[in-house]
Enzyme design. Sequence first.
Site, PDB file in Angstrom:
ATOM      1  N   GLY A 111     -13.861  89.922  94.546  1.00 40.92           N
ATOM      2  CA  GLY A 111     -14.278  91.153  95.215  1.00 40.92           C
ATOM      3  C   GLY A 111     -15.450  91.826  94.521  1.00 40.92           C
ATOM      4  O   GLY A 111     -16.190  92.580  95.158  1.00 40.92           O
ATOM      5  N   GLU A 134     -11.214  83.128  93.844  1.00 38.05           N
ATOM      6  CA  GLU A 134      -9.965  83.367  94.577  1.00 38.05           C
ATOM      7  C   GLU A 134      -9.156  82.085  94.773  1.00 38.05           C
ATOM      8  O   GLU A 134      -7.922  82.116  94.822  1.00 38.05           O
ATOM      9  CB  GLU A 134     -10.262  83.981  95.958  1.00 38.05           C
ATOM     10  CG  GLU A 134     -10.690  85.443  95.925  1.00 38.05           C
ATOM     11  CD  GLU A 134     -12.197  85.641  95.796  1.00 38.05           C
ATOM     12  OE1 GLU A 134     -12.910  84.709  95.363  1.00 38.05           O
ATOM     13  OE2 GLU A 134     -12.655  86.746  96.137  1.00 38.05           O
TER      14      GLU A 134
HETATM   15  C1  HXC Z   1      -6.510  92.927  87.554  1.00 36.67           C
HETATM   16  C2  HXC Z   1      -7.771  92.216  85.785  1.00 36.67           C
HETATM   17  C3  HXC Z   1      -8.643  91.515  86.655  1.00 36.67           C
HETATM   18  C4  HXC Z   1      -8.374  91.587  88.050  1.00 36.67           C
HETATM   19  C5  HXC Z   1      -9.328  91.223  84.649  1.00 36.67           C
HETATM   20  N1  HXC Z   1      -8.237  91.998  84.554  1.00 36.67           N
HETATM   21  N2  HXC Z   1      -9.589  90.903  85.910  1.00 36.67           N
HETATM   22  N3  HXC Z   1      -6.721  92.908  86.242  1.00 36.67           N
HETATM   23  N4  HXC Z   1      -7.283  92.289  88.444  1.00 36.67           N
HETATM   24  N5  HXC Z   1      -9.153  90.987  88.945  1.00 36.67           N
HETATM   25  C6  HXC Z   1      -7.625  92.551  83.354  1.00 36.67           C
HETATM   26  C7  HXC Z   1      -6.868  91.490  82.576  1.00 36.67           C
HETATM   27  O1  HXC Z   1      -5.594  91.305  83.125  1.00 36.67           O
HETATM   28  C8  HXC Z   1      -6.811  92.121  81.214  1.00 36.67           C
HETATM   29  O2  HXC Z   1      -5.812  93.117  81.208  1.00 36.67           O
HETATM   30  C9  HXC Z   1      -8.159  92.821  81.102  1.00 36.67           C
HETATM   31  O3  HXC Z   1      -8.623  92.991  82.442  1.00 36.67           O
HETATM   32  C10 HXC Z   1      -9.189  92.011  80.350  1.00 36.67           C
HETATM   33  O4  HXC Z   1      -9.257  90.714  80.939  1.00 36.67           O
HETATM   34  P1  HXC Z   1      -9.109  89.338  80.112  1.00 36.67           P
HETATM   35  O5  HXC Z   1      -8.678  88.310  81.084  1.00 36.67           O
HETATM   36  O6  HXC Z   1      -8.274  89.547  78.903  1.00 36.67           O
HETATM   37  O7  HXC Z   1     -10.630  89.123  79.674  1.00 36.67           O
HETATM   38  P2  HXC Z   1     -11.379  87.753  79.393  1.00 36.67           P
HETATM   39  O8  HXC Z   1     -10.473  86.817  78.623  1.00 36.67           O
HETATM   40  O9  HXC Z   1     -12.693  88.146  78.809  1.00 36.67           O
HETATM   41  O10 HXC Z   1     -11.599  87.073  80.814  1.00 36.67           O
HETATM   42  C11 HXC Z   1     -12.447  87.684  81.773  1.00 36.67           C
HETATM   43  C12 HXC Z   1     -12.219  87.053  83.176  1.00 36.67           C
HETATM   44  C13 HXC Z   1     -10.734  87.102  83.541  1.00 36.67           C
HETATM   45  C14 HXC Z   1     -12.756  85.614  83.198  1.00 36.67           C
HETATM   46  C15 HXC Z   1     -13.088  87.878  84.159  1.00 36.67           C
HETATM   47  O11 HXC Z   1     -10.261  88.440  83.367  1.00 36.67           O
HETATM   48  C16 HXC Z   1     -10.451  86.719  84.967  1.00 36.67           C
HETATM   49  O12 HXC Z   1     -10.414  85.573  85.314  1.00 36.67           O
HETATM   50  N6  HXC Z   1     -10.140  87.729  85.811  1.00 36.67           N
HETATM   51  C17 HXC Z   1      -9.782  87.506  87.206  1.00 36.67           C
HETATM   52  C18 HXC Z   1     -10.983  87.132  88.039  1.00 36.67           C
HETATM   53  C19 HXC Z   1     -10.574  86.848  89.483  1.00 36.67           C
HETATM   54  O13 HXC Z   1      -9.783  85.957  89.750  1.00 36.67           O
HETATM   55  N7  HXC Z   1     -11.104  87.632  90.390  1.00 36.67           N
HETATM   56  C20 HXC Z   1     -10.810  87.482  91.835  1.00 36.67           C
HETATM   57  C21 HXC Z   1      -9.676  88.395  92.183  1.00 36.67           C
HETATM   58  S1  HXC Z   1      -9.185  88.166  93.861  1.00 36.67           S
HETATM   59  P3  HXC Z   1      -4.743  93.266  79.984  1.00 36.67           P
HETATM   60  O14 HXC Z   1      -3.836  94.345  80.449  1.00 36.67           O
HETATM   61  O15 HXC Z   1      -4.124  91.933  79.804  1.00 36.67           O
HETATM   62  O16 HXC Z   1      -5.640  93.659  78.821  1.00 36.67           O
HETATM   63  C22 HXC Z   1     -10.282  89.066  94.762  1.00 36.67           C
HETATM   64  C23 HXC Z   1     -10.085  89.064  96.236  1.00 36.67           C
HETATM   65  C24 HXC Z   1     -11.043  89.993  96.919  1.00 36.67           C
HETATM   66  O17 HXC Z   1     -11.159  89.684  94.255  1.00 36.67           O
HETATM   67  C25 HXC Z   1     -10.627  90.325  98.318  1.00 36.67           C
HETATM   68  C26 HXC Z   1     -11.440  91.459  98.884  1.00 36.67           C
HETATM   69  C27 HXC Z   1     -11.043  91.948 100.248  1.00 36.67           C
END
Ligand code: HXC
Length: 260
Positions: A111, A134
Amino acid sequence: SIGSYENILVSQPASGVTLITLNRPKALNALNSALFRELNDATEAADADPSVSAIVLTGSEKAFAAGADIKEMKDVEYAHAYKTNFLGHWTKLTTIKKPIIAAVSGFALGGGCELAMMCDIILAAPTAQFGQPEINLGVIPGAGGTQRLTKAVGKSVAMEMNLTGRFIGADEAAQRGLVSRVVTEGSVVDEAVKVGSIIAKKSQIAIQAAKEGVNASFELSLQEGTRFERRLFHSLFATKDQKEGMAAFAEKRKPSFKNE
Ligand code: HXC
């Protein structure tokens, strides 16, 4: 337009420019519904404020936004998603008439990438990373990751990003046309504000017509699109700013637009 919010910061770094900073640093600016509601409020307020000409949207050094909030979303059921048009309110951003410039540093994922693509211009820091991961969560994008990304980078790259979750860096994003340019480290917000300041000096009627025209190209055939463009062009001859702009050129002076 400078309200008090919990998940975003709103400021005015230059005349005519509103800066909105996503501010959930501990969650890498994961886009929960409270944040998006505030973002919609702030952009609608800026759109309605005659002293604002352009909006800059940014995140932190580490993350523009790491996507929709997975923790908030994980227990959602289909019936609820369907009945509430889950995340449908995100598209409100695309109804803003004033230009929105995304200043992207770090992660713009899921997103977050879709949010950047809903903006009108994307500037990237060298650290920017764009992706639609995703697929790794058992879903697909829901706010333009299969649509706007395909129109921006073409089928093959969009397919690879959507089907494998591969991220692309700033240089590749620029090469593919996803971003307009990559700026030097640490300068992306300043550069975006500069773009906003340049826009603020033009006729705001012409600016909004230009945005409307470019956006129409995504919806219309070439014939309908160029017809729409010509009509917009004709309509600008009803403005004082057209008279001023062309008179100033002929008189070899700088125009002074009144947005009339
Ligand atoms: C909730 C999130 C998050 C997310 C990161 N965090 N991304 N929380 N939703 N999308 C939180 C982690 O849980 C963590 O919380 C803190 O942020 C730091 O993240 P880390 O993972 O520890 O950091 P790092 O190791 O540097 O990795 C960074 C990252 C990873 C590669 C960006 O966080 C990641 O893969 N995030 C998810 C990316 C993703 O899949 N996005 C798509 C989402 S689905 P804590 O509490 O543990 O410290 C989407 C659908 C859209 O977007 C639909 C729209 C209509």
